[in-house]
Design an enzyme around this catalytic site. Sequence first.
Site, PDB file in Angstrom:
ATOM      1  N   THR A 282     -12.394  -7.815  30.277  1.00  0.00           N
ATOM      2  CA  THR A 282     -13.452  -8.452  31.062  1.00  0.00           C
ATOM      3  C   THR A 282     -14.503  -8.817  30.025  1.00  0.00           C
ATOM      4  O   THR A 282     -14.506  -8.242  28.940  1.00  0.00           O
ATOM      5  CB  THR A 282     -14.036  -7.443  32.074  1.00  0.00           C
ATOM      6  OG1 THR A 282     -13.003  -6.990  32.931  1.00  0.00           O
ATOM      7  CG2 THR A 282     -15.141  -8.029  32.929  1.00  0.00           C
TER       8      THR A 282
ATOM      9  N   ARG B 159      -5.409 -10.899  44.456  1.00  0.00           N
ATOM     10  CA  ARG B 159      -6.063  -9.608  44.158  1.00  0.00           C
ATOM     11  C   ARG B 159      -7.472  -9.870  43.596  1.00  0.00           C
ATOM     12  O   ARG B 159      -7.673 -10.715  42.745  1.00  0.00           O
ATOM     13  CB  ARG B 159      -5.222  -8.844  43.150  1.00  0.00           C
ATOM     14  CG  ARG B 159      -5.825  -7.511  42.688  1.00  0.00           C
ATOM     15  CD  ARG B 159      -6.575  -7.663  41.393  1.00  0.00           C
ATOM     16  NE  ARG B 159      -7.026  -6.382  40.857  1.00  0.00           N
ATOM     17  CZ  ARG B 159      -7.891  -6.258  39.856  1.00  0.00           C
ATOM     18  NH1 ARG B 159      -8.391  -7.333  39.278  1.00  0.00           N
ATOM     19  NH2 ARG B 159      -8.269  -5.071  39.429  1.00  0.00           N
ATOM     20  N   VAL B 160      -8.445  -9.113  44.078  1.00  0.00           N
ATOM     21  CA  VAL B 160      -9.814  -9.208  43.560  1.00  0.00           C
ATOM     22  C   VAL B 160     -10.231  -7.811  43.091  1.00  0.00           C
ATOM     23  O   VAL B 160     -10.077  -6.834  43.831  1.00  0.00           O
ATOM     24  CB  VAL B 160     -10.787  -9.711  44.643  1.00  0.00           C
ATOM     25  CG1 VAL B 160     -12.206  -9.761  44.107  1.00  0.00           C
ATOM     26  CG2 VAL B 160     -10.365 -11.095  45.141  1.00  0.00           C
ATOM     27  N   GLY B 161     -10.743  -7.724  41.880  1.00  0.00           N
ATOM     28  CA  GLY B 161     -11.211  -6.448  41.347  1.00  0.00           C
ATOM     29  C   GLY B 161     -12.709  -6.295  41.536  1.00  0.00           C
ATOM     30  O   GLY B 161     -13.297  -6.774  42.511  1.00  0.00           O
ATOM     31  N   ASP B 162     -13.336  -5.648  40.569  1.00  0.00           N
ATOM     32  CA  ASP B 162     -14.772  -5.355  40.667  1.00  0.00           C
ATOM     33  C   ASP B 162     -15.669  -6.491  40.207  1.00  0.00           C
ATOM     34  O   ASP B 162     -16.854  -6.538  40.572  1.00  0.00           O
ATOM     35  CB  ASP B 162     -15.101  -4.141  39.792  1.00  0.00           C
ATOM     36  CG  ASP B 162     -14.755  -4.412  38.321  1.00  0.00           C
ATOM     37  OD1 ASP B 162     -13.556  -4.627  38.027  1.00  0.00           O
ATOM     38  OD2 ASP B 162     -15.675  -4.438  37.476  1.00  0.00           O
TER      39      ASP B 162
ATOM     40  N   THR C 136     -16.576  -2.881  32.963  1.00  0.00           N
ATOM     41  CA  THR C 136     -15.247  -3.337  32.527  1.00  0.00           C
ATOM     42  C   THR C 136     -14.268  -2.190  32.718  1.00  0.00           C
ATOM     43  O   THR C 136     -14.653  -1.018  32.633  1.00  0.00           O
ATOM     44  CB  THR C 136     -15.264  -3.797  31.057  1.00  0.00           C
ATOM     45  OG1 THR C 136     -13.907  -3.989  30.621  1.00  0.00           O
ATOM     46  CG2 THR C 136     -15.948  -2.811  30.117  1.00  0.00           C
ATOM     47  N   GLY C 137     -13.020  -2.541  32.972  1.00  0.00           N
ATOM     48  CA  GLY C 137     -12.014  -1.500  33.178  1.00  0.00           C
ATOM     49  C   GLY C 137     -11.231  -1.778  34.448  1.00  0.00           C
ATOM     50  O   GLY C 137     -11.189  -2.913  34.942  1.00  0.00           O
TER      51      GLY C 137
ATOM     52  N   GLY D 212     -10.511  -2.379  37.902  1.00  0.00           N
ATOM     53  CA  GLY D 212     -11.364  -2.803  39.006  1.00  0.00           C
ATOM     54  C   GLY D 212     -11.230  -1.956  40.245  1.00  0.00           C
ATOM     55  O   GLY D 212     -12.225  -1.680  40.934  1.00  0.00           O
TER      56      GLY D 212
HETATM   57  N1  GLY Z   1     -12.434  -5.138  35.705  1.00  0.00           N
HETATM   58  C1  GLY Z   1     -11.692  -6.304  35.932  1.00  0.00           C
HETATM   59  C2  GLY Z   1     -10.719  -6.192  37.013  1.00  0.00           C
HETATM   60  O1  GLY Z   1     -10.210  -5.110  37.305  1.00  0.00           O
HETATM   61  O2  GLY Z   1     -10.414  -7.198  37.596  1.00  0.00           O
END
Ligand code: GLY
Length: 326
Positions: free
Chosen positions: A195, A223-226, A246-247, A249
């Site tokens: 990220t 898919r949607v992360g953080d 970062t990491g 999500g």
């Molecule tokens: N931190 C980015 C994601 O998991 O999409």
Amino acid sequence: MQYVREPMNPYAGDLSISDFEQLLDRKGGPAVVVHGGAGTAVTDDPAPYLAGTRRACEAGLQVLLAGGSALDAAQAAAMLLEDDPTFNAGTGACLTSAGDCELDASCMEGTRLNAGGVAVVKTVKNPIALARRVCDDTPHVLMAGPGADAFARECGIALHDNALLITPRQLARWRELDVIAQREGADKARGRMGTIGAVAVDSRGRLAACTSTGGTPYKRPGRVGDTSIIGAGTYADDSEAGASSTGLGEAILKVTMARAACLRVRDGLSPREAAVAAVALLRDRAQGDGGIIVAGPDGRLGWAHNTPRMARAMIRVGMSTAKAAV
Ligand code: GLY
């Protein structure tokens, strides 16, 4: 789901860890801190990560010194990182299981709490610029999918063929993961994540944060992360702090990591201590791996990660060049 565990690699940085700690703890804005993701491979040459994060920091500080806002500065830094194929965001983003890029980004400024995010964007080279338009030009905070791409067209943002975002490196990674997926199932095809993020503070303590990503390698389409979620991937409040995560999500979302770090600064921790506490929260409560950058309104900065590496850099007024580490 966790990062593939790797042995720790020798630290590569412009300063020793203790010299960095002193510099991060120093007060005084304007200042900019950036990350290039917590998933940097220990086998990767650190040079492009160090150079890319330094360049982004320096561009952000230039914006602040020229009178731009903290949000302008964080966005300028984030766009350079999106355009750098070293990082998993914008050009060079990782691919979904369907073999294309789906991009997520968000931004927030801490004076009025204006914020914008986009998710599952496919036709925009700089999703952070589109998130900024959501923030500035709409009554919304988050737009996703074809509607977000259509909004980009409406804004006059140049649309790109998705294939132009795909680099040979990410295509090769996708091919490796696709072999695993065919053999063992799609959920077994996991790779290193990344990220980018930037947090800026001006000389009056006004904060902003930006975050952008291609997400997790071989993720399911949709898919949607953080990263596009305010509070998880990005947060800024001048009475607390600014942060970019970062990491993994899925874990970051569960602990709303960016806000968690900002609240700890409000409650008296330094940004560096708050970053360490937020990463501990991620691990203890959500079994997640990742990292975070934090800036306080007094210009102190912080970063922490529990992954083998996290590309990162910082600069503050009076420094001629940014200092980076990975
Ligand atoms: N931190 C980015 C994601 O998991 O999409």
